[in-house]
Design an enzyme around this catalytic site. Structure first.
Site, mmCIF file in Angstrom:
data_model
loop_
_atom_site.group_PDB
_atom_site.id
_atom_site.type_symbol
_atom_site.label_atom_id
_atom_site.label_comp_id
_atom_site.label_asym_id
_atom_site.label_seq_id
_atom_site.Cartn_x
_atom_site.Cartn_y
_atom_site.Cartn_z
ATOM 1 N N CYS A 150 0.855 -1.202 0.000
ATOM 2 C CA CYS A 150 0.000 0.000 0.000
ATOM 3 C C CYS A 150 0.884 1.242 0.000
ATOM 4 O O CYS A 150 1.951 1.235 0.593
ATOM 5 C CB CYS A 150 -0.869 -0.037 1.253
ATOM 6 S SG CYS A 150 -1.631 1.508 1.685
ATOM 7 N N CYS A 201 1.917 4.000 4.097
ATOM 8 C CA CYS A 201 2.846 4.145 5.226
ATOM 9 C C CYS A 201 4.224 3.599 4.893
ATOM 10 O O CYS A 201 4.506 2.429 5.151
ATOM 11 C CB CYS A 201 2.302 3.391 6.436
ATOM 12 S SG CYS A 201 0.723 4.000 6.972
ATOM 13 N N GLN A 233 -5.464 20.613 8.536
ATOM 14 C CA GLN A 233 -4.364 19.732 8.952
ATOM 15 C C GLN A 233 -4.933 18.355 9.291
ATOM 16 O O GLN A 233 -5.965 18.266 9.955
ATOM 17 C CB GLN A 233 -3.645 20.317 10.169
ATOM 18 C CG GLN A 233 -2.990 21.670 9.923
ATOM 19 C CD GLN A 233 -1.696 21.567 9.118
ATOM 20 O OE1 GLN A 233 -1.165 20.483 8.886
ATOM 21 N NE2 GLN A 233 -1.206 22.708 8.667
ATOM 22 N N CYS A 285 5.564 21.490 4.894
ATOM 23 C CA CYS A 285 5.441 20.030 4.919
ATOM 24 C C CYS A 285 6.470 19.395 3.990
ATOM 25 O O CYS A 285 6.399 18.203 3.717
ATOM 26 C CB CYS A 285 4.020 19.602 4.541
ATOM 27 S SG CYS A 285 3.485 20.250 2.978
HETATM 28 N N1 SAH Z 1 -2.198 27.432 7.169
HETATM 29 C C1 SAH Z 1 -3.297 26.584 6.825
HETATM 30 C C2 SAH Z 1 -3.213 25.988 5.410
HETATM 31 C C3 SAH Z 1 -1.913 25.367 5.026
HETATM 32 S S1 SAH Z 1 -1.944 24.300 3.617
HETATM 33 C C4 SAH Z 1 -3.497 25.504 7.867
HETATM 34 O O1 SAH Z 1 -2.638 25.267 8.698
HETATM 35 O O2 SAH Z 1 -4.552 24.863 7.842
HETATM 36 C C5 SAH Z 1 -1.616 25.343 2.300
HETATM 37 C C6 SAH Z 1 -2.781 26.178 1.834
HETATM 38 O O3 SAH Z 1 -2.330 26.962 0.728
HETATM 39 C C7 SAH Z 1 -3.996 25.419 1.343
HETATM 40 O O4 SAH Z 1 -5.132 25.912 1.984
HETATM 41 C C8 SAH Z 1 -4.039 25.714 -0.166
HETATM 42 O O5 SAH Z 1 -5.355 25.786 -0.667
HETATM 43 C C9 SAH Z 1 -3.374 27.050 -0.226
HETATM 44 N N2 SAH Z 1 -2.726 27.441 -1.487
HETATM 45 C C10 SAH Z 1 -2.162 26.629 -2.413
HETATM 46 N N3 SAH Z 1 -1.570 27.361 -3.375
HETATM 47 C C11 SAH Z 1 -1.767 28.668 -3.055
HETATM 48 C C12 SAH Z 1 -1.380 29.893 -3.653
HETATM 49 N N4 SAH Z 1 -0.673 29.917 -4.774
HETATM 50 N N5 SAH Z 1 -1.738 31.031 -3.037
HETATM 51 C C13 SAH Z 1 -2.454 31.026 -1.878
HETATM 52 N N6 SAH Z 1 -2.847 29.880 -1.277
HETATM 53 C C14 SAH Z 1 -2.508 28.716 -1.849
#
Ligand code: SAH
Length: 455
Positions: A77, A80, A285, A410
């Protein structure tokens, strides 16, 4: 070295991406599903300049860092890739992946990398799971995960990354598809209906959402799907059941529109003292118990005070923004997904926060506009997707002269690349704190504080 060659390898480290690394005849060889300390016979399947890739044909000695019985299907899979490693070793490897990226890609020497934040619950932590469907040899529908790098389905019985409820809802959805003779989507012919089952849980409120994504505007007997899902006995309360209309031949997770079949089009979760609405299309998250600690870490590095103006780029549903808003003078959040911005605005309202403004658009277009309008944040949070922030965004941030940049990432490789770019423009990397948001996988989150040098 050539393809098909066999050799004996001792694994002495694990690289980003999760492969173990050892040497054969002086050349680095990358091998999946191994641990530091394993000795194995490998067969080389690919050779590139400077390194090779192999798979284990026989283990000669097993590492003391191995563990057994985490999951029967871990090797086939795609979920993991660290399932075979004991948790302490996973943490050690992940911290090292962050150190290596900052040194090798970022060019930083003597980086201050703190201890990794271990997950309080290293299994059954995932609050979102998405399952494609396929048929087995007898023609019966099954749901599961794809094997790595393929579209071969590994059927799911119970996945130890998610709550037990998840597999029961999946079984209920499969029973519905069988009973109604709903066809499965075929990505080659672009025919057939059912594409994926999307499940999201809110641990803080025990609310859940189940979405069937399908290549159709209308399901057969949708009330039967609702009935079967609601009949599942779990500690979660289903608040939202939707059809996701996904009629484009793309490989996005969800199509653009949802149709509510039961309840509402969002669920709510609680983090700390704040309550959040989350739509299916919004990012959230995936490890709730670690999320609060991740945000606490980011906020404590930022040391937000009531004199600060804060810019939260890539703000999602406004989580970091709203925690920061309770301490700051003013917060701006920027996010590209419309549903997430709607959630963020609603989340500010419902939490009684009136000093946060949310702007829909890409960071690379909105950040330069804010800089042009004279917005000058003292603190910028950057939390981009895996590909990192692009230069237009970073240039705009630099032009705004914030004193502190807190980068939540990440992907250590793009974090290191972007930190290097910011360093070249006068931002010192003060501290990096890895956080294990994704136990049993090679993924690692990092929070970094970059501070403007006083020139
Ligand atoms: N800080 C938030 C989201 C982090 S994930 C938290 O902790 O929940 C990254 C986010 O960036 C996602 O919501 C995604 O939709 C957004 N994103 C992706 N590309 C982007 C861009 N070019 N400009 C603005 N936001 C973007």
């Amino acid at each position: 070295m050539e393809k098909g060659q066999k050799g004996i390898i001792t694994i002495d480290s694990v690289a980003s991406g999760g492969d173990g690394v050892g040497r054969i005849d002086g050349m680095a060889v990358f091998v999946p599903h191994v641990c530091r300390g394993d000795v194995a016979e490998v067969t080389i399947y690919k050779v590139k300049s400077g390194c090779a890739y192999g798979t284990v044909t026989k283990f000669l000695k097993l590492s003391p860092y191995r563990r057994k019985d985490f999951c029967d299907v871990a090797d086939c899979c795609g979920g993991c890739d660290f399932a075979h490693m004991d948790y302490e070793e996973q943490l050690r490897v992940k911290r090292q992946i962050v150190v290596d990226a900052l040194m090798r890609i970022g060019g930083f020497v003597n980086v201050n990398v703190g201890d990794i934040l271990a997950a309080p619950r290293p299994e059954r932590y995932r609050n979102k799971m998405v399952f494609p469907f396929d048929r087995n040899e007898e023609g019966k529908i099954m749901g599961g995960f794809y094997a790595p790098g393929s579209h071969t389905l590994v059927p799911l019985t119970d996945c130890r990354q998610g709550d037990e409820a998840v597999s029961r809802w999946l079984a209920a959805a499969v029973a519905y598809l069988e009973e109604t003779h709903t066809t499965l989507y075929n990505e080659h012919t672009h025919r057939g209906a059912a594409r994926r089952l999307f499940i999201r849980l809110a641990e803080g409120t025990r609310e859940a959402m189940v979405v069937l994504s399908a290549n159709t505007k209308k399901l057969k007997q949708p009330e039967l799907l609702v009935e079967k899902l609601l009949a599942v006995d779990t500690t979660y309360q289903l608040k939202s059941i939707m059809l996701n209309i996904h009629t484009e031949a793309d490989n996005l997770l969800l199509g653009p529109k949802n149709k509510v079949l039961f309840g509402q089009d969002y669920i709510e979760d609680v983090l700390g003292e704040l309550r959040f609405s989350i739509a299916a299309h919004s990012f959230y998250q995936i490890n709730a118990s670690q999320t609060e600690r991740l945000y606490q870490t980011a906020l404590s590095l930022a040391e937000v005070s009531d004199k600060d103006t804060v810019l939260d780029l890539y703000c999602g549903i406004g989580t970091i923004s709203l925690f920061a808003a309770r301490q700051a003078a003013q917060v701006f959040g920027v996010e590209i997904v419309p549903q997430a911005i709607e959630n963020a605005k609603e989340n500010a309202r419902r939490n009684g926060i009136d000093n946060a403004e949310f702007i829909l658009g890409s960071a690379e277009t909105i950040a330069p506009q804010l800089a042009k309008c004279g917005v000058s944040p003292s603190i910028v949070f950057l939390d981009p997707p895996r590909k990192g922030a692009d230069e237009a965004t970073l240039d705009a941030v630099i032009a705004m002269h914030p004193e502190k940049i807190v980068y939540v990432s990440c992907n250590p490789a793009t974090l290191a690349r972007d930190a290097k770019y910011l360093y070249a423009q006068g931002y010192q990397l003060k501290e990096a704190i890895p956080a294990d948001m994704f136990p049993n996988t090679s993924h690692v989150e990092t929070v970094v504080l970059l501070q403007r040098q006083n020139t």
